[in-house]
Write a protein that holds these residues in place. Structure first.
Motif, mmCIF file in Angstrom:
data_model
loop_
_atom_site.group_PDB
_atom_site.id
_atom_site.type_symbol
_atom_site.label_atom_id
_atom_site.label_comp_id
_atom_site.label_asym_id
_atom_site.label_seq_id
_atom_site.Cartn_x
_atom_site.Cartn_y
_atom_site.Cartn_z
ATOM 1 N N PHE A 1 0.793 -1.234 0.000
ATOM 2 C CA PHE A 1 0.000 0.000 0.000
ATOM 3 C C PHE A 1 0.827 1.287 0.000
ATOM 4 C CE2 PHE A 1 -2.713 -3.290 1.899
ATOM 5 C CZ PHE A 1 -3.796 -3.209 1.035
ATOM 6 N N SER B 1 3.371 3.914 -2.140
ATOM 7 C CA SER B 1 3.464 4.285 -3.554
ATOM 8 C C SER B 1 4.877 4.664 -3.989
ATOM 9 C CB SER B 1 2.524 5.465 -3.841
ATOM 10 O OG SER B 1 2.814 6.571 -2.998
ATOM 11 N N GLY C 1 1.916 0.236 -4.489
ATOM 12 C CA GLY C 1 0.861 1.230 -4.679
ATOM 13 C C GLY C 1 -0.481 0.632 -5.007
ATOM 14 N N VAL C 2 -0.838 -0.488 -4.365
ATOM 15 C CA VAL C 2 -2.135 -1.122 -4.613
ATOM 16 C C VAL C 2 -3.265 -0.166 -4.216
ATOM 17 C CG1 VAL C 2 -3.652 -3.019 -3.948
ATOM 18 C CG2 VAL C 2 -1.204 -3.431 -4.317
ATOM 19 N N GLN C 3 -4.249 -0.033 -5.083
ATOM 20 C CA GLN C 3 -5.392 0.837 -4.816
ATOM 21 C C GLN C 3 -6.664 0.007 -4.753
ATOM 22 O OE1 GLN C 3 -5.411 4.216 -4.301
ATOM 23 N NE2 GLN C 3 -3.163 4.260 -4.391
ATOM 24 N N LEU C 4 -7.502 0.305 -3.771
ATOM 25 C CA LEU C 4 -8.799 -0.350 -3.641
ATOM 26 C C LEU C 4 -9.886 0.717 -3.686
ATOM 27 C CD1 LEU C 4 -8.054 -2.885 -0.740
ATOM 28 C CD2 LEU C 4 -8.015 -3.320 -3.205
ATOM 29 N N HIS C 5 -11.020 0.347 -4.197
ATOM 30 C CA HIS C 5 -12.133 1.291 -4.292
ATOM 31 C C HIS C 5 -13.390 0.670 -3.685
ATOM 32 C CE1 HIS C 5 -9.778 3.928 -6.888
ATOM 33 N NE2 HIS C 5 -9.400 2.835 -7.566
ATOM 34 N N GLU D 1 -11.724 3.806 -1.216
ATOM 35 C CA GLU D 1 -10.398 3.827 -0.597
ATOM 36 C C GLU D 1 -10.403 3.307 0.841
ATOM 37 O OE1 GLU D 1 -8.549 7.605 -0.848
ATOM 38 O OE2 GLU D 1 -8.230 7.508 -3.018
ATOM 39 N N MET E 1 -8.974 -0.090 2.054
ATOM 40 C CA MET E 1 -7.552 -0.365 2.308
ATOM 41 C C MET E 1 -7.257 -0.477 3.800
ATOM 42 S SD MET E 1 -5.412 1.786 -0.575
ATOM 43 C CE MET E 1 -6.291 3.335 -0.441
ATOM 44 N N ALA F 1 -0.521 4.786 1.798
ATOM 45 C CA ALA F 1 -1.785 5.312 1.275
ATOM 46 C C ALA F 1 -2.447 6.240 2.293
ATOM 47 C CB ALA F 1 -2.724 4.158 0.936
#
Length: 331
Positions: A86, A88, A94-98, A100, A103, A161
């Motif tokens: 997580f 960047s 830089g894993v992104q979850l939606h 946010e 995370m 993040a």
């Protein structure tokens, strides 16, 4: 000795570390410039959050009559796992979850699982295969820290993040949420140790494992759970550490193990097992943080911290023997 005097002595012995903490805070407030401030006291609580959480898991295992030297390395591995996924910058993916906010629970779950797996591994070897907890967890301390170096390649993960970092920035009543998480952990596990069969059984196992087994209590299961909890709680400490540093480095958390041991012993947990409470451990953590703060304000070299911590541990061990002598006379 009349019952009233006996009751007062028992209360003093049970809460001695809290009296020590109050005494130290009063002395420092009187003699250390700029110490008596709400901001300083808030910093003491904030600085003790990671160490406090780690000390909980260590205390559980020691109260049960065993040892876990791996908690520092487990926290570092959990922090590195969260950082790589997580962050960047650096080695972060830089894993992104939606949305946010997902995370937060996902990163926390990863940290807990990493810690719980290593705790289960330690518990299996110690409990099922009857191997020495000291040797097994010392080995885990070494190989887990080595795994951190292998995974990271000696590099760091940076820029955690914002959704996760938010816990280290947002404040409630003057304290960051990370500090409130640590306080909540102490409250929850203190209630578990005092009010549930599992907590009482751990104390009984630490006091006399053979007698507890003969009483029909599932000793092996409770001990394995204690090691799993110690690992998972160390994982939580690693998650908080990643938040506090906004990432992870290969040497993250070095030295925390010895401070955690100091806090646990100063807090009244007997290394022989069967004796100790988590509120006392929290007082021990705050005491160390208060002393560190005083050293910084006085501008003393950082080396003084290690000397003082060592002397405190020695004093705590001597005090524990003295308290046991008094309790035997009161019995």
């Amino acid at each position: 000795m009349n019952p009233r005097t006996r009751q007062v002595l028992e209360f003093i012995l049970d809460n001695l570390v809290w009296f020590m903490l109050v005494f130290v805070l009063v002395v420092f407030s009187l003699f250390v410039p700029n110490y008596f401030q709400l901001g300083i006291f808030a910093n003491i609580i904030e600085a003790s959050s990671v160490l406090g959480v780690m000390s909980i898991g260590l205390a559980l295992v020691i109260i049960a009559g065993h040892m876990d030297l791996s908690v520092e390395s487990v926290a570092a591995l959990s922090a590195m796992a969260v950082g790589i996924l997580f962050c960047s910058a650096g080695i972060g993916l830089g894993v992104q979850l939606h949305p946010e906010w997902l995370m937060v629970p996902v990163s926390l779950l990863i940290a807990l699982i990493v810690g719980g797996i290593i705790g289960a591994f330690n518990g299996y070897l110690v409990v099922r295969l009857k191997m020495s907890a000291f040797i097994i967890t010392l080995a885990s301390y070494i190989w887990v820290r080595g795994l951190v170096l292998v995974i990271s390649g000696g590099r760091s993960a940076q820029d955690l993040a914002p959704a996760i970092r938010w816990f280290g920035i947002q404040r409630l009543l003057g304290l960051p949420l990370t500090a409130w998480i640590a306080i909540s952990c102490f409250v929850v596990f203190s209630l578990i140790m005092a009010k549930t069969p599992f907590g009482r059984h751990l104390v009984m196992i630490g006091g006399n494992e053979t007698a507890t087994f003969r009483a029909g209590i599932r000793v092996n299961r409770n001990l394995v759970i204690a090691f799993i909890l110690a690992g998972a709680i160390a994982g939580l400490a690693g998650w908080l550490l990643a938040i506090r540093t906004s990432g992870a480095t290969a040497n993250l958390g070095v030295g925390l193990l010895f401070n955690a041991f100091a806090a646990v012993v100063i807090g009244g947990v007997s290394l022989k097992g069967g004796v100790g409470t988590l509120p006392g451990v929290y007082a021990g953590v705050l005491l160390l943080s208060a002393i560190n703060t005083a050293i910084n304000l006085m501008g003393l070299p950082a080396n003084f911290t290690q000397v003082i911590h060592g002397l405190l541990v020695l004093a705590a061990v001597l005090l524990d023997a003295f308290k046991q002598t008094i309790r035997q006379r009161l019995a």
